[in-house]
Design a protein around this motif. Sequence first.
Motif, PDB file in Angstrom:
ATOM      1  N   GLU A   1       0.962  -1.301   0.165  1.00  0.00           N
ATOM      2  CA  GLU A   1      -0.015   0.026   0.181  1.00  0.00           C
ATOM      3  C   GLU A   1       1.140   1.355  -0.080  1.00  0.00           C
ATOM      4  N   LEU A   2       0.617   2.041  -1.066  1.00  0.00           N
ATOM      5  CA  LEU A   2       1.274   3.346  -1.042  1.00  0.00           C
ATOM      6  C   LEU A   2       0.668   4.334  -0.109  1.00  0.00           C
ATOM      7  N   ILE A   3       1.239   4.940   0.863  1.00  0.00           N
ATOM      8  CA  ILE A   3       0.573   6.111   1.818  1.00  0.00           C
ATOM      9  C   ILE A   3       1.215   7.301   1.485  1.00  0.00           C
TER      10      ILE A   3
ATOM     11  N   PRO B   1      -2.494  11.814   5.445  1.00  0.00           N
ATOM     12  CA  PRO B   1      -2.611  11.565   6.902  1.00  0.00           C
ATOM     13  C   PRO B   1      -3.757  10.258   7.271  1.00  0.00           C
ATOM     14  N   VAL B   2      -5.070  10.366   6.708  1.00  0.00           N
ATOM     15  CA  VAL B   2      -5.800   9.257   6.969  1.00  0.00           C
ATOM     16  C   VAL B   2      -5.277   8.143   6.716  1.00  0.00           C
ATOM     17  N   GLN B   3      -4.694   7.873   5.430  1.00  0.00           N
ATOM     18  CA  GLN B   3      -4.026   6.600   5.091  1.00  0.00           C
ATOM     19  C   GLN B   3      -3.022   6.040   5.976  1.00  0.00           C
TER      20      GLN B   3
ATOM     21  N   TRP C   1       3.903  -1.236   3.754  1.00  0.00           N
ATOM     22  CA  TRP C   1       3.344   0.185   3.296  1.00  0.00           C
ATOM     23  C   TRP C   1       4.482   1.036   3.169  1.00  0.00           C
ATOM     24  N   VAL C   2       4.169   1.798   2.013  1.00  0.00           N
ATOM     25  CA  VAL C   2       5.468   2.542   1.331  1.00  0.00           C
ATOM     26  C   VAL C   2       4.968   4.061   1.666  1.00  0.00           C
ATOM     27  N   PHE C   3       5.743   4.738   2.629  1.00  0.00           N
ATOM     28  CA  PHE C   3       5.281   6.123   3.147  1.00  0.00           C
ATOM     29  C   PHE C   3       5.987   7.065   2.401  1.00  0.00           C
ATOM     30  N   GLN C   4       4.947   8.158   1.853  1.00  0.00           N
ATOM     31  CA  GLN C   4       5.544   9.175   1.280  1.00  0.00           C
ATOM     32  C   GLN C   4       5.732  10.103   2.237  1.00  0.00           C
ATOM     33  N   LEU C   5       6.462  11.143   2.162  1.00  0.00           N
ATOM     34  CA  LEU C   5       6.877  12.115   3.409  1.00  0.00           C
ATOM     35  C   LEU C   5       6.422  13.546   2.865  1.00  0.00           C
TER      36      LEU C   5
ATOM     37  N   ALA D   1      10.801  -1.088  -2.866  1.00  0.00           N
ATOM     38  CA  ALA D   1      10.794  -0.673  -1.812  1.00  0.00           C
ATOM     39  C   ALA D   1      10.208  -1.420  -0.870  1.00  0.00           C
ATOM     40  N   ALA D   2       9.224  -1.946  -1.052  1.00  0.00           N
ATOM     41  CA  ALA D   2       8.192  -2.761  -0.145  1.00  0.00           C
ATOM     42  C   ALA D   2       9.070  -4.079   0.178  1.00  0.00           C
ATOM     43  N   ASN D   3       9.542  -4.677  -0.738  1.00  0.00           N
ATOM     44  CA  ASN D   3      10.259  -5.885  -0.680  1.00  0.00           C
ATOM     45  C   ASN D   3      11.461  -5.899   0.061  1.00  0.00           C
TER      46      ASN D   3
END
Length: 200
Positions: free
Chosen positions: A28-30, A33-35, A80-84, A181-183
Amino acid sequence: MQSRPLTPSKEQIDLLAPFDRLGLERIELISTPVQAQRAAASLRASRAWGFDTESKPTFSVGEASDGPHVVQLATLEQAWVFQLHDPDCLAEVAALLAWPGAVKAGFGLGDDRKRIQSKLGIEPVRVHELGHDFRQRGYRQQIGVKSAVALLFERRFAKSKKAATSNWSRLDLSESQLLYAANDAWAALRCYHALLPQPR
């Protein structure tokens, strides 16, 4: 005198069967804020996470990175792949990394920690550097995820050089970037569980 264990060569690793990977359906790409809050709730149900970061490469001499641009966290079931880019999303990631309820396991995390301190303003807690486990087992060379997967699972962990050196600051990350990134984080957690059958 007991000989030290040998790290597998690139040629030896290339002969191995491929390591299973997370598919896009479990990544999941995040970016909001809700995600991020929803992802955090799922992550806090686990006591150990795979952990890594990605930063946009720098190509000029003296150019400083303003990364990380992506922080990836994984359980055994999902990543989860969080963008900042969003400050509230960044704050949620900072809270996760400062949360003492889970081990954050990964490889070569020294630079990641420095960049996180600089950008997120926190010191990640309970970070577990998997390379230390291999040094304790007698390996002299730095062990990264590819060598670790070969040693622990007798499998070949594929890493895309194109994805590794891609622009991680872009808003629309590609499927290959998400998979890469996730793997990385997920494989680190798999190695953590293999090294420590009863994770702390």
